[in-house]
Design an enzyme around this catalytic site. Sequence first.
Site, PDB file in Angstrom:
ATOM      1  N   LYS A  96      20.118 -18.581 -14.214  1.00 34.22           N
ATOM      2  CA  LYS A  96      20.879 -19.635 -13.551  1.00 34.22           C
ATOM      3  C   LYS A  96      19.868 -20.704 -13.179  1.00 34.22           C
ATOM      4  O   LYS A  96      19.035 -20.499 -12.291  1.00 34.22           O
ATOM      5  CB  LYS A  96      21.597 -19.102 -12.304  1.00 34.22           C
ATOM      6  CG  LYS A  96      22.259 -20.212 -11.495  1.00 34.22           C
ATOM      7  CD  LYS A  96      22.934 -19.700 -10.236  1.00 34.22           C
ATOM      8  CE  LYS A  96      23.157 -20.846  -9.269  1.00 34.22           C
ATOM      9  NZ  LYS A  96      23.834 -20.442  -8.037  1.00 34.22           N
ATOM     10  N   GLY A 157      26.812 -23.831  -0.088  1.00 29.86           N
ATOM     11  CA  GLY A 157      26.942 -23.330   1.279  1.00 29.86           C
ATOM     12  C   GLY A 157      27.862 -24.144   2.169  1.00 29.86           C
ATOM     13  O   GLY A 157      28.033 -23.808   3.339  1.00 29.86           O
ATOM     14  N   ALA A 184      29.232 -22.943  -6.500  1.00 28.12           N
ATOM     15  CA  ALA A 184      28.835 -23.545  -5.220  1.00 28.12           C
ATOM     16  C   ALA A 184      29.955 -24.330  -4.549  1.00 28.12           C
ATOM     17  O   ALA A 184      30.761 -24.976  -5.209  1.00 28.12           O
ATOM     18  CB  ALA A 184      27.625 -24.449  -5.362  1.00 28.12           C
ATOM     19  N   GLY A 185      29.955 -24.229  -3.230  1.00 30.52           N
ATOM     20  CA  GLY A 185      30.867 -25.033  -2.419  1.00 30.52           C
ATOM     21  C   GLY A 185      32.191 -24.372  -2.113  1.00 30.52           C
ATOM     22  O   GLY A 185      32.983 -24.884  -1.328  1.00 30.52           O
ATOM     23  N   ASN A 206      28.868 -17.196  -3.012  1.00 35.17           N
ATOM     24  CA  ASN A 206      28.044 -16.291  -2.221  1.00 35.17           C
ATOM     25  C   ASN A 206      28.409 -16.383  -0.736  1.00 35.17           C
ATOM     26  O   ASN A 206      28.952 -15.469  -0.139  1.00 35.17           O
ATOM     27  CB  ASN A 206      26.561 -16.632  -2.447  1.00 35.17           C
ATOM     28  CG  ASN A 206      25.597 -15.660  -1.801  1.00 35.17           C
ATOM     29  OD1 ASN A 206      24.454 -15.553  -2.208  1.00 35.17           O
ATOM     30  ND2 ASN A 206      25.999 -14.914  -0.788  1.00 35.17           N
ATOM     31  N   THR A 207      28.156 -17.572  -0.148  1.00 37.23           N
ATOM     32  CA  THR A 207      28.279 -17.717   1.300  1.00 37.23           C
ATOM     33  C   THR A 207      29.676 -17.388   1.805  1.00 37.23           C
ATOM     34  O   THR A 207      29.825 -16.779   2.872  1.00 37.23           O
ATOM     35  CB  THR A 207      27.897 -19.162   1.714  1.00 37.23           C
ATOM     36  OG1 THR A 207      26.660 -19.493   1.069  1.00 37.23           O
ATOM     37  CG2 THR A 207      27.712 -19.274   3.206  1.00 37.23           C
TER      38      THR A 207
END
Lengths: 257, 65
Positions: A96, A157, A184-185, A206-207
């Site tokens: 990645k 994040g 992301a986001g 992830n977050t």
Amino acid sequence: MRRFYGVELETRLLLGTAQYPSPAILARAVRASGAEVVTVSLRRESAEQRDGQAFWELIRELGVRVLPNTAGCHTVKEAVTTAHMAREVFDTPWIKLEVIGEDDSLQPDLFGLVEAAAVLTAEGFQVFPYTTEDLVAAGRLLEAGCEVLMPWGAPIGSGLGLNNLYGLRSLRAHFPEVPLVVDAGIGLPSHAAAAMELGYDAVLLNTAVAKAGDPVAMAAAFAQAIAAGQAAHAADPMEPRDMAAPSTPVIGKAFLG
Amino acid sequence: MQIVLNGKPCDVARDRLDGVLEELGYQGAKVATAVNGNFVAGPLRAETWIKDGDRVEVIAPMQGG
């Protein structure tokens, strides 16, 4: 079904492994999500603590495929060197690729990204570039040898969801054959479902799971949302319209005025 | 001699990368290495000479997004 460098994924969720309250909760969240791919990273290892070795054991026990990242790299050289190290440690050609260009938004440096992608694909890497929804950059990345694109939904994040629906829809329409992952986001399962409804092939997050009050339950919720979004896209959603159209037939309605 | 290991000064006696790793206690660890910013693949550690002031990075798997 679009493949990721020849790999077919049943579950269209790629899950990050950072920021969980404990290794045990991380393991349970990965299992609850059904993810077949998790992202991992590389950091300095202390000979005394050997934290990395313990983490690696945990990932191996989960039996999932790993997608190493070049998180935190700001230059082409840093990203390429990190990719080399990742390939050796994780024994995979997958990478990645992140080349960060701006620290407040963690927006990718698209110029450096294209350059690094060209270097790495020439060396046999299978690059998953963390990019934006920019169509020109997407074309350049494909020319550089990338076979998957990973545009951001919003800054890493942030949990803001899909900031540029038009851009993401355009990217999908321009490159109908290319596997696309929103990376992301994402903050909520509904964001992930929306990405899948647009025809995206997977979501990387992830977050949103790791920082939920109950990461394991949130991982399961994301799995359901992604499966629902994928099924909805396959079912060919109706076109939206501006004015109402009665769903109950008006023919035969009693005259009661 | 003194090298910079993962950003911190560190005294070592051995002069090749594989020996330095052993001396520092990394035996058997799953790590990747770089010297002065350049990747050194595992098989090349035995023939990579380390000199005073070299920056050695030893990295391992960790959590990532």
